[in-house]
Scaffold this motif. Structure first.
Motif, PDB file in Angstrom:
ATOM      1  N   SER A  47     -32.923  59.251  69.449  1.00 43.61           N
ATOM      2  CA  SER A  47     -31.847  59.374  68.454  1.00 43.61           C
ATOM      3  C   SER A  47     -30.704  58.382  68.681  1.00 43.61           C
ATOM      4  CB  SER A  47     -31.273  60.799  68.490  1.00 43.61           C
ATOM      5  OG  SER A  47     -30.543  61.026  69.687  1.00 43.61           O
ATOM      6  N   LEU A  48     -30.740  57.617  69.770  1.00 43.02           N
ATOM      7  CA  LEU A  48     -29.627  56.713  70.065  1.00 43.02           C
ATOM      8  C   LEU A  48     -29.617  55.531  69.099  1.00 43.02           C
ATOM      9  CD1 LEU A  48     -29.746  56.602  73.966  1.00 43.02           C
ATOM     10  CD2 LEU A  48     -28.320  58.028  72.501  1.00 43.02           C
ATOM     11  N   ASP A  49     -28.434  55.159  68.646  1.00 49.28           N
ATOM     12  CA  ASP A  49     -28.327  54.046  67.704  1.00 49.28           C
ATOM     13  C   ASP A  49     -28.232  52.721  68.444  1.00 49.28           C
ATOM     14  OD1 ASP A  49     -25.459  53.331  68.181  1.00 49.28           O
ATOM     15  OD2 ASP A  49     -25.121  55.356  67.411  1.00 49.28           O
ATOM     16  N   ASP A  50     -28.278  51.634  67.670  1.00 52.67           N
ATOM     17  CA  ASP A  50     -28.314  50.296  68.259  1.00 52.67           C
ATOM     18  C   ASP A  50     -26.990  49.861  68.871  1.00 52.67           C
ATOM     19  OD1 ASP A  50     -30.968  49.902  67.758  1.00 52.67           O
ATOM     20  OD2 ASP A  50     -30.670  48.781  65.896  1.00 52.67           O
ATOM     21  N   ASP A  51     -25.927  50.621  68.670  1.00 53.23           N
ATOM     22  CA  ASP A  51     -24.637  50.263  69.258  1.00 53.23           C
ATOM     23  C   ASP A  51     -24.508  50.711  70.711  1.00 53.23           C
ATOM     24  OD1 ASP A  51     -23.728  49.054  66.936  1.00 53.23           O
ATOM     25  OD2 ASP A  51     -22.918  50.923  66.126  1.00 53.23           O
ATOM     26  N   VAL A  52     -25.462  51.511  71.191  1.00 51.71           N
ATOM     27  CA  VAL A  52     -25.432  51.962  72.585  1.00 51.71           C
ATOM     28  C   VAL A  52     -25.841  50.802  73.484  1.00 51.71           C
ATOM     29  CG1 VAL A  52     -26.414  53.543  74.282  1.00 51.71           C
ATOM     30  CG2 VAL A  52     -25.901  54.356  71.974  1.00 51.71           C
ATOM     31  N   ARG A  53     -24.999  50.479  74.457  1.00 55.63           N
ATOM     32  CA  ARG A  53     -25.264  49.371  75.368  1.00 55.63           C
ATOM     33  C   ARG A  53     -25.660  49.852  76.763  1.00 55.63           C
ATOM     34  NH1 ARG A  53     -22.451  44.695  74.185  1.00 55.63           N
ATOM     35  NH2 ARG A  53     -23.713  43.849  75.899  1.00 55.63           N
ATOM     36  N   VAL A  54     -25.110  50.999  77.177  1.00 56.71           N
ATOM     37  CA  VAL A  54     -25.354  51.525  78.518  1.00 56.71           C
ATOM     38  C   VAL A  54     -25.550  53.038  78.426  1.00 56.71           C
ATOM     39  CG1 VAL A  54     -24.432  51.805  80.861  1.00 56.71           C
ATOM     40  CG2 VAL A  54     -23.920  49.713  79.571  1.00 56.71           C
ATOM     41  N   VAL A  55     -26.537  53.536  79.155  1.00 61.52           N
ATOM     42  CA  VAL A  55     -26.733  54.982  79.308  1.00 61.52           C
ATOM     43  C   VAL A  55     -26.570  55.316  80.784  1.00 61.52           C
ATOM     44  CG1 VAL A  55     -28.363  56.900  79.168  1.00 61.52           C
ATOM     45  CG2 VAL A  55     -28.257  55.221  77.314  1.00 61.52           C
ATOM     46  N   VAL A  56     -25.653  56.222  81.083  1.00 63.63           N
ATOM     47  CA  VAL A  56     -25.431  56.692  82.454  1.00 63.63           C
ATOM     48  C   VAL A  56     -26.021  58.092  82.574  1.00 63.63           C
ATOM     49  CG1 VAL A  56     -23.725  57.340  84.189  1.00 63.63           C
ATOM     50  CG2 VAL A  56     -23.349  55.308  82.764  1.00 63.63           C
ATOM     51  N   LEU A  57     -26.831  58.291  83.585  1.00 68.66           N
ATOM     52  CA  LEU A  57     -27.448  59.593  83.830  1.00 68.66           C
ATOM     53  C   LEU A  57     -26.897  60.139  85.134  1.00 68.66           C
ATOM     54  CD1 LEU A  57     -29.665  61.374  82.485  1.00 68.66           C
ATOM     55  CD2 LEU A  57     -31.266  60.383  84.114  1.00 68.66           C
ATOM     56  N   ASP A 206     -18.207  57.951  90.543  1.00 67.62           N
ATOM     57  CA  ASP A 206     -17.957  57.865  89.104  1.00 67.62           C
ATOM     58  C   ASP A 206     -17.223  56.578  88.740  1.00 67.62           C
ATOM     59  OD1 ASP A 206     -19.226  60.263  88.699  1.00 67.62           O
ATOM     60  OD2 ASP A 206     -17.384  61.453  88.599  1.00 67.62           O
ATOM     61  N   ALA A 207     -16.227  56.197  89.535  1.00 65.75           N
ATOM     62  CA  ALA A 207     -15.466  54.987  89.238  1.00 65.75           C
ATOM     63  C   ALA A 207     -16.329  53.747  89.393  1.00 65.75           C
ATOM     64  CB  ALA A 207     -14.242  54.894  90.146  1.00 65.75           C
ATOM     65  N   THR A 208     -17.185  53.747  90.399  1.00 71.81           N
ATOM     66  CA  THR A 208     -18.073  52.601  90.615  1.00 71.81           C
ATOM     67  C   THR A 208     -19.038  52.441  89.459  1.00 71.81           C
ATOM     68  OG1 THR A 208     -17.939  52.895  93.020  1.00 71.81           O
ATOM     69  CG2 THR A 208     -19.776  51.589  92.174  1.00 71.81           C
ATOM     70  N   VAL A 209     -19.584  53.548  88.994  1.00 70.91           N
ATOM     71  CA  VAL A 209     -20.520  53.499  87.867  1.00 70.91           C
ATOM     72  C   VAL A 209     -19.794  53.098  86.586  1.00 70.91           C
ATOM     73  CG1 VAL A 209     -22.057  54.895  86.422  1.00 70.91           C
ATOM     74  CG2 VAL A 209     -22.156  55.097  88.911  1.00 70.91           C
ATOM     75  N   ALA A 210     -18.568  53.587  86.404  1.00 69.84           N
ATOM     76  CA  ALA A 210     -17.795  53.210  85.214  1.00 69.84           C
ATOM     77  C   ALA A 210     -17.520  51.708  85.201  1.00 69.84           C
ATOM     78  CB  ALA A 210     -16.486  53.992  85.166  1.00 69.84           C
ATOM     79  N   ASP A 211     -17.182  51.144  86.353  1.00 73.32           N
ATOM     80  CA  ASP A 211     -16.959  49.696  86.443  1.00 73.32           C
ATOM     81  C   ASP A 211     -18.244  48.937  86.117  1.00 73.32           C
ATOM     82  OD1 ASP A 211     -14.323  50.068  87.141  1.00 73.32           O
ATOM     83  OD2 ASP A 211     -14.645  49.747  89.289  1.00 73.32           O
ATOM     84  N   LEU A 212     -19.363  49.421  86.632  1.00 71.90           N
ATOM     85  CA  LEU A 212     -20.638  48.774  86.359  1.00 71.90           C
ATOM     86  C   LEU A 212     -20.979  48.842  84.875  1.00 71.90           C
ATOM     87  CD1 LEU A 212     -23.284  47.440  87.272  1.00 71.90           C
ATOM     88  CD2 LEU A 212     -24.165  49.742  87.787  1.00 71.90           C
ATOM     89  N   GLY A 214     -18.941  49.014  82.402  1.00 73.37           N
ATOM     90  CA  GLY A 214     -18.084  48.068  81.711  1.00 73.37           C
ATOM     91  C   GLY A 214     -18.594  46.644  81.831  1.00 73.37           C
ATOM     92  N   ALA A 215     -19.034  46.271  83.026  1.00 69.83           N
ATOM     93  CA  ALA A 215     -19.559  44.928  83.246  1.00 69.83           C
ATOM     94  C   ALA A 215     -20.854  44.712  82.470  1.00 69.83           C
ATOM     95  CB  ALA A 215     -19.788  44.690  84.733  1.00 69.83           C
ATOM     96  N   LEU A 216     -21.698  45.728  82.395  1.00 63.97           N
ATOM     97  CA  LEU A 216     -22.971  45.602  81.692  1.00 63.97           C
ATOM     98  C   LEU A 216     -22.800  45.475  80.185  1.00 63.97           C
ATOM     99  CD1 LEU A 216     -25.017  48.271  83.676  1.00 63.97           C
ATOM    100  CD2 LEU A 216     -25.424  45.802  83.695  1.00 63.97           C
ATOM    101  N   SER A 217     -21.734  46.068  79.666  1.00 67.74           N
ATOM    102  CA  SER A 217     -21.527  46.032  78.220  1.00 67.74           C
ATOM    103  C   SER A 217     -20.644  44.874  77.781  1.00 67.74           C
ATOM    104  CB  SER A 217     -20.914  47.353  77.735  1.00 67.74           C
ATOM    105  OG  SER A 217     -19.705  47.641  78.407  1.00 67.74           O
ATOM    106  N   ALA A 218     -20.207  44.025  78.731  1.00 70.58           N
ATOM    107  CA  ALA A 218     -19.331  42.902  78.384  1.00 70.58           C
ATOM    108  C   ALA A 218     -20.064  41.732  77.732  1.00 70.58           C
ATOM    109  CB  ALA A 218     -18.564  42.430  79.623  1.00 70.58           C
ATOM    110  N   PRO A 219     -21.220  41.281  78.254  1.00 67.50           N
ATOM    111  CA  PRO A 219     -21.901  40.142  77.622  1.00 67.50           C
ATOM    112  C   PRO A 219     -22.389  40.486  76.215  1.00 67.50           C
ATOM    113  CG  PRO A 219     -22.726  40.525  79.846  1.00 67.50           C
ATOM    114  CD  PRO A 219     -21.907  41.726  79.463  1.00 67.50           C
ATOM    115  N   MET A 220     -22.753  39.453  75.451  1.00 62.22           N
ATOM    116  CA  MET A 220     -23.241  39.687  74.103  1.00 62.22           C
ATOM    117  C   MET A 220     -24.502  40.547  74.154  1.00 62.22           C
ATOM    118  SD  MET A 220     -22.603  36.076  72.107  1.00 62.22           S
ATOM    119  CE  MET A 220     -23.002  36.846  70.527  1.00 62.22           C
ATOM    120  N   VAL A 221     -24.581  41.501  73.261  1.00 62.80           N
ATOM    121  CA  VAL A 221     -25.632  42.500  73.312  1.00 62.80           C
ATOM    122  C   VAL A 221     -27.023  41.891  73.236  1.00 62.80           C
ATOM    123  CG1 VAL A 221     -25.430  42.919  70.812  1.00 62.80           C
ATOM    124  CG2 VAL A 221     -26.480  44.651  72.288  1.00 62.80           C
ATOM    125  N   GLY A 222     -27.210  40.904  72.366  1.00 56.88           N
ATOM    126  CA  GLY A 222     -28.538  40.312  72.222  1.00 56.88           C
ATOM    127  C   GLY A 222     -29.020  39.646  73.492  1.00 56.88           C
TER     128      GLY A 222
END
Length: 264
Positions: A47-57, A206-212, A214-222
């Protein structure tokens, strides 16, 4: 799925921009997993849409997941309307296999190249919990993290898609040793043998994963999606095939960038 339906399956889902956080939320049983949870995870992934860049479990409380809820082997639970693994014993082999395939979909969606998945592992990740963490692209762990592939000690095999990524992470010999002995792999060893990226104090997880994230979602999605797809299959391809796919992906990136600059 609605929040109430997810809660009934033991899940809490939150979204912040392009980052979706999925929390296994059964802390009273160390986030032990059930067939209902696996089915809900599979539905969520679709059900996730294409705007999702990162999934944290992650897991609620002190553990990521203690594995399969042992109550799922209890035939009495099934009589109360709860799907259990004991129910599988009454089915023909083909139906058992088909049902396990549905359960596996609760794990395979985390490999979708549209996003990067990150497991934030604190405390125990046992059996199905270990396999769920292995389904993610990246694993960040706290110093108290403990992994164990417990299934062989119970007379079973790991069947929730964990065997392939385990071999990819640590190699065949180490993967066999970890599974056949069902021993605990602690955080420092997990980092050393390639199961985890890094280990941090629990208070910093939690803070380490949040920083990661953020870094993963910074580059262009494609660019991230194309790169993940290239890397996922690299080990099974010849160099010539990999080179061809790199060229084809780069052509698509050139075209996308040209359109982006033209629109800007």
């Amino acid at each position: 799925m609605t929040p109430d339906e997810l809660a009934q399956a033991g899940l809490v889902v939150e979204r912040s921009g392009p980052v979706v956080t999925v929390t296994l939320h059964r802390p009273e049983v160390r986030n032990a997993q059930t067939p209902a949870m696996w089915r809900a995870l599979g539905t969520l992934g679709g059900s996730l849409d294409d705007d999702v860049r990162v999934v944290v479990l992650r897991g609620a409380g002190q553990s990521f997941s203690a594995g399969l809820d042992r109550a799922m082997f209890d035939t009495a639970a099934g009589r109360e309307g709860v799907e259990t693994l004991a129910d599988l014993l009454e089915l023909p082999d083909e139906e058992v296999s088909a049902t396990i395939e549905v359960y596996q979909q609760g794990f395979t969606w985390l490999r979708d190249p549209r996003f990067v998945s990150v497991a934030a592992v604190r405390g125990y990740a046992i059996g199905a919990g270990f396999q769920l963490a292995l389904s993610c692209d990246l694993r960040v762990v706290s110093h108290d993290a403990r992994f164990s592939m417990k299934e062989p000690a119970l007379g079973l095999v790991p069947d929730l898609t964990g065997t392939k990524p385990l071999v990819e992470c640590v190699g065949y010999a180490r993967a066999l040793e970890i599974c056949a002995t069902a021993r605990m792999v602690e955080a420092d060893e997990a980092v050393r043998i390639g199961l985890a990226m890094t280990a941090v104090p629990a208070a910093m997880l939690d803070a380490t994963v949040a920083d990661l994230a953020g870094a993963l979602s910074a580059p262009m999605v494609g660019a991230v999606r194309e790169t993940k797809a290239l890397l996922q299959g690299a080990g099974d391809r010849t160099l010539d095939d990999q080179r061809r796919l790199e060229r084809e992906a780069q052509v698509r990136r050139f075209r996308d960038l040209a359109r982006w600059h033209a629109a800007g």
